[in-house]
Every structure is written in C-alpha cells, then in structure tokens.
Enzyme design. Structure first.
Site, PDB file in Angstrom:
ATOM      1  N   SER A  80      43.203  35.662  33.614  1.00 47.70           N
ATOM      2  CA  SER A  80      44.220  35.450  32.617  1.00 47.70           C
ATOM      3  C   SER A  80      43.176  34.793  30.397  1.00 47.70           C
ATOM      4  O   SER A  80      43.104  33.752  30.873  1.00 47.70           O
ATOM      5  CB  SER A  80      44.600  34.765  33.089  1.00 47.70           C
ATOM      6  OG  SER A  80      46.424  35.232  32.605  1.00 47.70           O
ATOM      7  N   HIS A 133      45.940  40.845  30.319  1.00 49.57           N
ATOM      8  CA  HIS A 133      44.591  41.227  31.093  1.00 49.57           C
ATOM      9  C   HIS A 133      44.436  42.626  30.481  1.00 49.57           C
ATOM     10  O   HIS A 133      45.812  43.411  30.808  1.00 49.57           O
ATOM     11  CB  HIS A 133      45.165  41.451  32.327  1.00 49.57           C
ATOM     12  CG  HIS A 133      44.834  40.220  33.278  1.00 49.57           C
ATOM     13  ND1 HIS A 133      44.230  39.839  34.170  1.00 49.57           N
ATOM     14  CD2 HIS A 133      45.687  39.465  33.266  1.00 49.57           C
ATOM     15  CE1 HIS A 133      44.273  38.603  33.981  1.00 49.57           C
ATOM     16  NE2 HIS A 133      45.621  38.059  34.069  1.00 49.57           N
ATOM     17  N   HIS A 176      44.976  41.499  40.706  1.00 50.84           N
ATOM     18  CA  HIS A 176      45.412  40.602  41.769  1.00 50.84           C
ATOM     19  C   HIS A 176      45.913  40.847  43.228  1.00 50.84           C
ATOM     20  O   HIS A 176      47.430  42.193  42.379  1.00 50.84           O
ATOM     21  CB  HIS A 176      46.485  39.294  41.180  1.00 50.84           C
ATOM     22  CG  HIS A 176      45.518  39.131  39.599  1.00 50.84           C
ATOM     23  ND1 HIS A 176      45.505  40.149  38.535  1.00 50.84           N
ATOM     24  CD2 HIS A 176      44.891  37.971  39.692  1.00 50.84           C
ATOM     25  CE1 HIS A 176      45.060  38.697  37.763  1.00 50.84           C
ATOM     26  NE2 HIS A 176      44.963  38.068  38.216  1.00 50.84           N
ATOM     27  N   TYR A 227      48.673  39.901  43.969  1.00 52.89           N
ATOM     28  CA  TYR A 227      49.850  39.661  43.971  1.00 52.89           C
ATOM     29  C   TYR A 227      50.687  40.967  43.340  1.00 52.89           C
ATOM     30  O   TYR A 227      51.988  41.462  43.200  1.00 52.89           O
ATOM     31  CB  TYR A 227      49.950  38.650  43.396  1.00 52.89           C
ATOM     32  CG  TYR A 227      49.913  37.884  41.208  1.00 52.89           C
ATOM     33  CD1 TYR A 227      50.265  39.146  40.469  1.00 52.89           C
ATOM     34  CD2 TYR A 227      49.158  37.621  41.426  1.00 52.89           C
ATOM     35  CE1 TYR A 227      49.921  39.454  39.328  1.00 52.89           C
ATOM     36  CE2 TYR A 227      48.902  37.690  40.424  1.00 52.89           C
ATOM     37  CZ  TYR A 227      49.176  38.243  39.362  1.00 52.89           C
ATOM     38  OH  TYR A 227      47.969  37.898  37.815  1.00 52.89           O
ATOM     39  N   GLU A 228      49.955  41.010  42.390  1.00 51.36           N
ATOM     40  CA  GLU A 228      50.091  43.307  41.667  1.00 51.36           C
ATOM     41  C   GLU A 228      50.811  43.457  43.240  1.00 51.36           C
ATOM     42  O   GLU A 228      51.405  44.846  42.838  1.00 51.36           O
ATOM     43  CB  GLU A 228      48.831  43.457  41.304  1.00 51.36           C
ATOM     44  CG  GLU A 228      48.566  42.590  39.809  1.00 51.36           C
ATOM     45  CD  GLU A 228      47.544  43.552  39.542  1.00 51.36           C
ATOM     46  OE1 GLU A 228      48.087  43.802  38.010  1.00 51.36           O
ATOM     47  OE2 GLU A 228      46.653  42.814  38.915  1.00 51.36           O
ATOM     48  N   ALA A 267      41.801  31.257  35.219  1.00 53.40           N
ATOM     49  CA  ALA A 267      42.354  30.225  34.988  1.00 53.40           C
ATOM     50  C   ALA A 267      43.587  29.671  36.288  1.00 53.40           C
ATOM     51  O   ALA A 267      43.883  30.399  36.928  1.00 53.40           O
ATOM     52  CB  ALA A 267      44.273  30.627  33.620  1.00 53.40           C
ATOM     53  N   MET A 288      45.132  32.647  41.782  1.00 52.37           N
ATOM     54  CA  MET A 288      45.516  33.366  41.711  1.00 52.37           C
ATOM     55  C   MET A 288      44.671  34.200  42.327  1.00 52.37           C
ATOM     56  O   MET A 288      44.779  35.454  42.748  1.00 52.37           O
ATOM     57  CB  MET A 288      46.908  33.757  41.361  1.00 52.37           C
ATOM     58  CG  MET A 288      47.951  32.542  41.460  1.00 52.37           C
ATOM     59  SD  MET A 288      49.469  33.595  40.251  1.00 52.37           S
ATOM     60  CE  MET A 288      50.340  31.916  40.313  1.00 52.37           C
ATOM     61  N   SER A 289      43.482  34.190  42.187  1.00 49.54           N
ATOM     62  CA  SER A 289      41.821  35.594  42.201  1.00 49.54           C
ATOM     63  C   SER A 289      40.739  34.540  42.978  1.00 49.54           C
ATOM     64  O   SER A 289      40.540  33.961  43.902  1.00 49.54           O
ATOM     65  CB  SER A 289      42.269  35.883  40.509  1.00 49.54           C
ATOM     66  OG  SER A 289      41.453  34.859  39.973  1.00 49.54           O
ATOM     67  N   HIS A 320      53.663  31.360  31.835  1.00 46.00           N
ATOM     68  CA  HIS A 320      53.010  32.077  32.390  1.00 46.00           C
ATOM     69  C   HIS A 320      51.723  31.843  30.527  1.00 46.00           C
ATOM     70  O   HIS A 320      50.492  31.512  30.239  1.00 46.00           O
ATOM     71  CB  HIS A 320      52.264  33.358  32.744  1.00 46.00           C
ATOM     72  CG  HIS A 320      51.794  34.020  32.416  1.00 46.00           C
ATOM     73  ND1 HIS A 320      50.931  34.039  33.574  1.00 46.00           N
ATOM     74  CD2 HIS A 320      51.370  35.312  31.836  1.00 46.00           C
ATOM     75  CE1 HIS A 320      49.719  34.941  32.602  1.00 46.00           C
ATOM     76  NE2 HIS A 320      50.187  36.215  31.964  1.00 46.00           N
TER      77      HIS A 320
HETATM   78  N1  HPA Z   1      48.703  27.437  40.297  1.00 44.91           N
HETATM   79  C1  HPA Z   1      48.575  28.364  40.411  1.00 44.91           C
HETATM   80  N2  HPA Z   1      47.377  29.605  39.765  1.00 44.91           N
HETATM   81  C2  HPA Z   1      47.348  29.153  38.436  1.00 44.91           C
HETATM   82  C3  HPA Z   1      47.882  27.929  38.651  1.00 44.91           C
HETATM   83  C4  HPA Z   1      48.873  26.721  38.958  1.00 44.91           C
HETATM   84  O1  HPA Z   1      49.167  25.998  39.381  1.00 44.91           O
HETATM   85  N3  HPA Z   1      47.491  27.733  36.945  1.00 44.91           N
HETATM   86  C5  HPA Z   1      47.385  28.670  36.539  1.00 44.91           C
HETATM   87  N4  HPA Z   1      47.337  29.803  37.482  1.00 44.91           N
END
Ligand code: HPA
Length: 272
Positions: free
Chosen positions: A28, A59, A81, A83-84, A111, A209-210, A247
């Site tokens: 990201s 993305h 991801h 979560y998608e 990230a 998350m990845s 975000h």
């Molecule tokens: N948690 C989960 N995923 C993230 C975070 C976070 O604090 N920051 C960027 N991606």
C-alpha cells in the site's frame, strides 16, 4: 490448478517476451518502485487470465515487467488481500504463477503498524520472521508435491543472505534500519489497543494485513524471500490512544519513505 498457474505464466511470458528472475510485491502506497523499472511492460490484472481485479484504494492492480538493478523483474503493483474476501488460493495465486515464470527471489513490501515501542513513524523494518495470525494457512488443502513439501520447514523463511546484503547496503548508504517480527492478521480493522498489546506480548514488532500468505507459498516452492515493512503508525501503550490511524495517513507515510526502500530493493536485486 497447476494447469492454471502454467497458462497464466505462459500468457505473461508471451506478452513480456522474456522470463523474469526476480519477483517483487509492492504494498500500500509503495508502488513507486514500479516507475523505476526500465523498458516496462504493464499488464492490468483484469487482462491477465485467472487474475482477479484488485479492489483496494492505493493499489493499482498492475503487473509490471522489465529491467531493474540489471535483472529481469516482475512487480505486482497492488496485491490481493484476504480481507477483500478472496480465498487464500486467490491471495497467493500470483506467487504460484511467479514460480512458473522462473522466479528465484521474491522481494515483498508492506505498510505496517509499529508494535515495538522503540520504532518511529517512517522507519523501515527488515522482516526477520513472521507470525501467521491469519485464520487459514494458504497451504491447507491438497499439496502440490511437485512444487514443494507437505510440511515445509519454516526456520529460515526470510533468506539470511538477502538480509545480510540489505544490511550491508543500508550501512554503505547511511540508512538506518529496524529489524523485527511481522505478525499478519486479516484486517480490515486496525487493532484495538488491547490487540496491539497482545501482539506486542506475542513478540511481534510490526503488524499488517498481508505478506504472510504470499511468503508462505513462495517459501513452500523454494523461492528465496526478503520482506520489508514501512512503519506507518505506532501503537502506544495507552489504553485509549490520543491519535487515530487513517488509511490516508498510512499511504502518505508509505509514500514519503518509499524512495529509500526502492533504493534498497534495487541494490539488493543487483547483488543477487
Ligand atoms: N495494523 C494493521 N495493518 C496496518 C497498520 C496497523 O496498525 N498500519 C498499516 N497497516
């Protein structure tokens, strides 16, 4: 499935006109590296057979093939991801395809939220190890014995030689790096203060998350992996933190730090 991996790889090679040897997955806000690829050939995910279209803001959803650091590379600008709503087979599908393209080394960025209280926003962290906190391991199901073992050893998931190379490059270029354990969980919620604390107590230094699913699948097939997190926000010890994380903020910090990461990745590729 094997046929699907092969067909997709054949399509990509036919469009690119070559087989890349290094794979890159850009997280990201970290797509800047893709613009440094020379003689680029861009393929939109929606035009690649068996690829789903990426839905996340920030993305792009493109595969970019070309030259970087003196090697033929393929970069994913935007990833899939969990979560998608995609199953793990879809999240990791491009990595399976990478194997059939001939990829030997995979560089992954993301990230992440900082758990280690010594970290600062904008820090770069070499991923030394990970904790799979996803509810589903991507290797559950039939094993592709021709690609890798049923029970892969995970003691050196992040390649020690690539880590050593990046440390050397960082030292030569006066770049300060953090080191740590990445914990991957589903999202899309960021963590509650209690969850950040739990992850810290587990021994993780950054959370996101990845990365974990893709690295497990790459490692399964013997691809050497290197991972780097950009710390975009820091969890505090406060039960009610003063600041919220958005975000936009995650993307802005990632974008600001990205040139350093691109430089490290490029020099790492040269050293391979
Ligand atoms: N948690 C989960 N995923 C993230 C975070 C976070 O604090 N920051 C960027 N991606």
């Amino acid at each position: 499935m094997i046929e699907k991996f092969k067909n997709t790889a054949d399509f990509i090679v036919q469009k690119a006109g070559f087989n890349p040897e290094v794979g890159i997955i850009l997280g990201s806000g970290l797509g800047g590296l893709a613009d440094k690829i020379e003689n680029p050939i861009a393929l939109e995910y929606k035009d690649i057979p068996n690829f789903p279209a990426s839905t996340v803001e920030g993305h792009d959803g493109k595969l970019i093939l070309g030259d970087l650091g003196g090697k033929k590379v393929v970069a994913m600008k935007g990833r899939f991801h969990f979560y998608e709503g995609y199953p793990m087979e879809t999240v990791t599908f491009p990595v399976r395809v990478f194997k059939f393209l001939g990829i030997k080394h995979l560089l992954v960025s993301n990230a992440a939220g900082g758990l280690n209280l010594n970290f600062r926003v904008g820090d770069l962290m070499i991923i030394r190890d990970h904790i799979n906190f996803f509810p589903r391991n991507p290797l559950i199901g039939r094993n592709y014995d021709e690609l890798g073992p049923r029970f892969p050893d995970m003691s050196k998931t992040y390649n020690p030689e690539m880590i050593a190379s990046v440390e050397k490059i960082a030292e030569e270029n006066d770049i300060n790096l953090q080191n740590g354990v990445y914990i991957g969980s589903t999202g899309p919620t960021l963590e509650t203060p209690a969850e950040y604390k739990m992850f810290r107590m587990y021994g993780a230094d950054a959370t996101g998350m990845s990365t974990v699913p893709e690295v497990i699948v790459a490692h399964h097939m013997g691809i050497k992996c290197f991972g780097m997190s950009i710390i975009t926000n820091i969890s505090t010890e406060a039960e009610v933190p003063e600041e919220e994380t958005t975000h936009d903020e995650v993307q802005n910090v990632a974008g600001d730090t990205e040139p350093k990461m691109t430089m490290l990745f490029t020099k790492l590729i040269t050293s391979l």
